[in-house]
Design an enzyme around this catalytic site. Structure first.
Site, PDB file in Angstrom:
ATOM      1  N   TYR A  19       0.790  -1.234   0.000  1.00  0.00           N
ATOM      2  CA  TYR A  19       0.000   0.000   0.000  1.00  0.00           C
ATOM      3  C   TYR A  19       0.821   1.282   0.000  1.00  0.00           C
ATOM      4  O   TYR A  19       0.267   2.359  -0.189  1.00  0.00           O
ATOM      5  CB  TYR A  19      -0.947   0.003   1.215  1.00  0.00           C
ATOM      6  CG  TYR A  19      -1.898  -1.159   1.191  1.00  0.00           C
ATOM      7  CD1 TYR A  19      -2.919  -1.234   0.240  1.00  0.00           C
ATOM      8  CD2 TYR A  19      -1.774  -2.207   2.092  1.00  0.00           C
ATOM      9  CE1 TYR A  19      -3.788  -2.311   0.207  1.00  0.00           C
ATOM     10  CE2 TYR A  19      -2.644  -3.288   2.067  1.00  0.00           C
ATOM     11  CZ  TYR A  19      -3.644  -3.330   1.122  1.00  0.00           C
ATOM     12  OH  TYR A  19      -4.496  -4.400   1.092  1.00  0.00           O
ATOM     13  N   HIS A  97      -8.262   2.063  -5.930  1.00  0.00           N
ATOM     14  CA  HIS A  97      -7.476   1.149  -5.092  1.00  0.00           C
ATOM     15  C   HIS A  97      -6.003   1.477  -5.268  1.00  0.00           C
ATOM     16  O   HIS A  97      -5.554   1.759  -6.386  1.00  0.00           O
ATOM     17  CB  HIS A  97      -7.724  -0.312  -5.467  1.00  0.00           C
ATOM     18  CG  HIS A  97      -9.123  -0.744  -5.217  1.00  0.00           C
ATOM     19  ND1 HIS A  97      -9.600  -1.005  -3.955  1.00  0.00           N
ATOM     20  CD2 HIS A  97     -10.156  -0.915  -6.070  1.00  0.00           C
ATOM     21  CE1 HIS A  97     -10.873  -1.333  -4.044  1.00  0.00           C
ATOM     22  NE2 HIS A  97     -11.239  -1.274  -5.305  1.00  0.00           N
TER      23      HIS A  97
END
Length: 145
Positions: A19, A97
């Site tokens: 991430y 995302h």
């Protein structure tokens, strides 16, 4: 409106190899800076609670926003209720995302939200959100012209 779903409050410490190493606050600041240069008012909300995200979509649809960027996190793959709230909002919604969900575990390959959004931006880390913001601005401008 930018909606960050479950676990995104842990950005920077949760799986930084997937991430990124930036915090949610840094992400929101980058978005605010980009929005400001384009004369756009931006509101960001993160919640680990599905109902809070649904409530925010209802509020947005009632006039609090023109467009929504939505990173529903794991709810992307499981929440019919969140999908229905996207539809009920009546707004253009862009699914976002940080990671390329199609290249991850098989349970992440199906988005219940994808069929009801105007587009998706995935896999570019923080840049996914900035690209989605540009798409959101273009979407609103196209609807107004």
């Amino acid at each position: 409106l930018v909606l960050h779903g479950p676990n995104l409050n842990l950005l920077g410490s949760r799986e930084p190899d997937v991430y990124g190493s930036f915090s949610l606050e840094e992400l929101d600041q980058r978005l605010a800076d980009r929005a400001s240069t384009r004369g756009i008012e931006l509101r960001c909300l993160q919640s680990n609670h599905e109902g809070a995200l649904i409530d925010a979509l209802h509020e947005a649809g009632a006039g609090a926003a023109d467009v929504v960027l939505l990173n529903a996190g794991g709810l992307t793959h499981t929440s019919v209720s969140l999908r229905d709230a996207v539809v009920a909002s009546g707004l253009p919604v862009i699914e976002v995302h940080l990671s390329n969900v199609a290249a991850r575990e098989s349970f992440r390959h199906v988005s219940l939200i994808a069929p009801v959004v105007v587009g998706q931006v995935t896999g570019f880390g923080l840049e996914s959100y900035l690209l989605a913001l540009d798409g959101a601005i273009a979407t609103v401008q196209a609807r107004r012209s």
